[in-house]
Scaffold this motif. Structure first.
Motif, PDB file in Angstrom:
ATOM      1  N   GLU A 261      51.354  14.638  26.453  1.00 51.93           N
ATOM      2  CA  GLU A 261      52.232  13.560  26.620  1.00 51.93           C
ATOM      3  C   GLU A 261      51.759  12.713  27.655  1.00 51.93           C
ATOM      4  O   GLU A 261      51.995  11.401  27.973  1.00 51.93           O
ATOM      5  CB  GLU A 261      53.759  14.095  27.260  1.00 51.93           C
ATOM      6  N   ARG A 265      50.779   8.502  28.140  1.00 59.41           N
ATOM      7  CA  ARG A 265      51.356   7.647  29.194  1.00 59.41           C
ATOM      8  C   ARG A 265      50.155   6.873  29.859  1.00 59.41           C
ATOM      9  O   ARG A 265      50.142   5.857  30.097  1.00 59.41           O
ATOM     10  CB  ARG A 265      52.157   8.301  29.917  1.00 59.41           C
ATOM     11  N   SER A 270      53.525   5.197  24.559  1.00 57.85           N
ATOM     12  CA  SER A 270      54.699   6.175  24.885  1.00 57.85           C
ATOM     13  C   SER A 270      55.151   7.028  23.777  1.00 57.85           C
ATOM     14  O   SER A 270      54.655   6.868  22.815  1.00 57.85           O
ATOM     15  CB  SER A 270      55.976   5.140  25.110  1.00 57.85           C
ATOM     16  N   VAL A 271      55.975   8.137  24.276  1.00 56.66           N
ATOM     17  CA  VAL A 271      56.534   8.865  23.208  1.00 56.66           C
ATOM     18  C   VAL A 271      57.935   8.741  23.058  1.00 56.66           C
ATOM     19  O   VAL A 271      58.698   8.626  24.383  1.00 56.66           O
ATOM     20  CB  VAL A 271      56.084  10.616  23.793  1.00 56.66           C
ATOM     21  N   ILE A 277      56.130  13.977  19.277  1.00 57.83           N
ATOM     22  CA  ILE A 277      55.709  15.210  19.772  1.00 57.83           C
ATOM     23  C   ILE A 277      56.817  16.277  19.712  1.00 57.83           C
ATOM     24  O   ILE A 277      58.025  16.068  19.938  1.00 57.83           O
ATOM     25  CB  ILE A 277      55.292  15.446  21.231  1.00 57.83           C
ATOM     26  N   THR A 291      60.775  16.369  30.528  1.00 54.40           N
ATOM     27  CA  THR A 291      61.132  15.607  29.342  1.00 54.40           C
ATOM     28  C   THR A 291      61.744  16.535  28.278  1.00 54.40           C
ATOM     29  O   THR A 291      61.322  17.777  28.197  1.00 54.40           O
ATOM     30  CB  THR A 291      59.507  15.166  28.562  1.00 54.40           C
ATOM     31  N   PHE A 293      61.583  17.862  25.344  1.00 54.46           N
ATOM     32  CA  PHE A 293      60.897  17.935  23.905  1.00 54.46           C
ATOM     33  C   PHE A 293      61.879  18.221  22.646  1.00 54.46           C
ATOM     34  O   PHE A 293      62.687  19.262  22.901  1.00 54.46           O
ATOM     35  CB  PHE A 293      59.664  18.828  24.079  1.00 54.46           C
ATOM     36  N   THR A 335      61.629  13.395  21.617  1.00 51.40           N
ATOM     37  CA  THR A 335      60.441  13.005  21.491  1.00 51.40           C
ATOM     38  C   THR A 335      59.970  12.869  19.922  1.00 51.40           C
ATOM     39  O   THR A 335      58.821  13.000  19.608  1.00 51.40           O
ATOM     40  CB  THR A 335      59.447  14.217  22.059  1.00 51.40           C
TER      41      THR A 335
END
Length: 345
Positions: A261, A265, A270-271, A277, A291, A293, A335
């Motif tokens: 991730e 970036r 971006s995610v 993910i 984050t 996830f 994500t």
């Protein structure tokens, strides 16, 4: 009172106005006492015990009943280094809580290490038999030791699913197959048909189960990339994923997901807009990663509670134990995006 000031069963019998045999039965075989000793008599014995603070001699109790009321806890890896703390802590919480409820003490077995530093259950310095039975934890078990355990008469329960080792292994595990399959279905429902997988397809049962769940839902999608080795260099992993054309990548290790991730970036992407993910379970709390996830939660404390209760039942009833898988609840996270929505925009 006995010489030296230590209370004995004879003292309790005198205070309660009963025979020493009655005190022994109440202390060592509560179920039998319920059927053979009147409730009022049992209450007099228990009242004398409470008021005097009498504690039964564990050696004498073992001789009378064959039990120490001690459960062993064996881990193949050190349980307390900071790097492992979040992995083992929920298991240890669940074991401690249940052992206390059932009236058992715990013995953490740490002294049996081979010359190479790897812990062994069957080791000349192992004091396993001080405990009435043992809960066994670890990412990977020694197969030869499992075979000896299931062939012997020592009660044990594994935390985590384990393949048969000559005979069925009693365990309480997590249903990684179903949990992983569910996440793949969710990715496909959001338009992802080219998938990447970062993690082993063989080895420990937990790894094999995740891979099985992933493969079971590949109909209607394709495996664009499989990186079997975890802990790779972040940029290299990211570049491999991008070259494969995968739009969603599944990680067995949260650490790999975090570094990829960061690589996304670093490329001003971006995610989940540019890459979705998914993490196949984690032992690190979401607040620690920054984050949330998309993942599933592993019921570690409940696994440990059930395993401890199963072990106590094996000890007290001489049962063979069972094999139980607990469901992993999905974690929505942030994500896993919709490829259909991305295409429209």
């Amino acid at each position: 009172m006995a010489r030296g000031g230590r209370l004995t069963q004879r003292d309790i019998a005198r205070l309660a106005g009963v025979s020493q045999a009655t005190v022994s039965l109440v202390l060592n075989d509560a179920k039998a006492a319920e059927g053979r000793i009147p409730e009022e008599t049992r209450e007099r014995v228990n009242k004398a015990i409470r008021e005097t603070g009498y504690v039964a001699d564990p050696i004498a109790r073992r001789m009378a009943k064959g039990l120490n009321r001690i459960l062993g806890v064996f881990t193949y890896e050190p349980a307390f280094p900071s790097a492992q703390a979040d992995f083992f802590a929920p298991f240890l919480f669940g074991i401690e809580e249940t052992a206390q409820q059932l009236g058992y003490d715990l013995l953490l077995l740490t002294g049996a290490a081979s010359p190479g530093g790897k812990r062994k259950i069957f080791h000349e310095n192992n004091r396993l038999r001080l405990a009435d039975g043992c809960v066994i934890l670890g990412r990977a078990f020694d197969r030869s030791e499992l075979k000896r355990l299931v062939a012997g008469d020592y009660p044990f329960v594994a935390v985590g699913r384990r393949d048969d080792a000559g005979r069925p292994v009693p365990y309480v595990g997590a249903d990684y197959v179903s949990a992983t399959a569910n996440l793949v279905r969710r990715a496909k429902a959001r338009g992802h048909t080219r998938l990447a997988y970062v993690g082993p397809s063989e080895g420990a049962e937990s790894s094999v189960d995740r891979w099985r769940g992933f493969q079971s839902e590949l109909t209607g999608a394709e495996l664009a990339l499989h990186l079997a080795t975890v802990g790779g260099e972040a940029v290299e992993m990211f570049n491999s994923i991008r070259r494969s054309g995968a739009t969603a990548v599944f990680f067995t290790e949260l650490a790999d997901a975090i570094v990829v991730e960061a690589a996304v970036r670093a490329q001003k992407l971006s995610v989940p807009e540019d890459l979705s993910i998914v993490v196949l379970g984690s032992h690190i709390r979401p607040a620690q990663t920054g984050t949330r996830f998309t993942s599933f939660s592993i019921p570690r404390e409940e696994m440990a509670r059930r395993a401890t209760a199963m072990l106590a039942e094996r000890i007290e009833t001489n049962s063979k134990g069972a094999q139980e898988l607990l469901a992993c609840e999905p974690v929505e996270g942030e994500t896993l995006g919709s490829l259909n929505k991305r295409t429209k925009t």
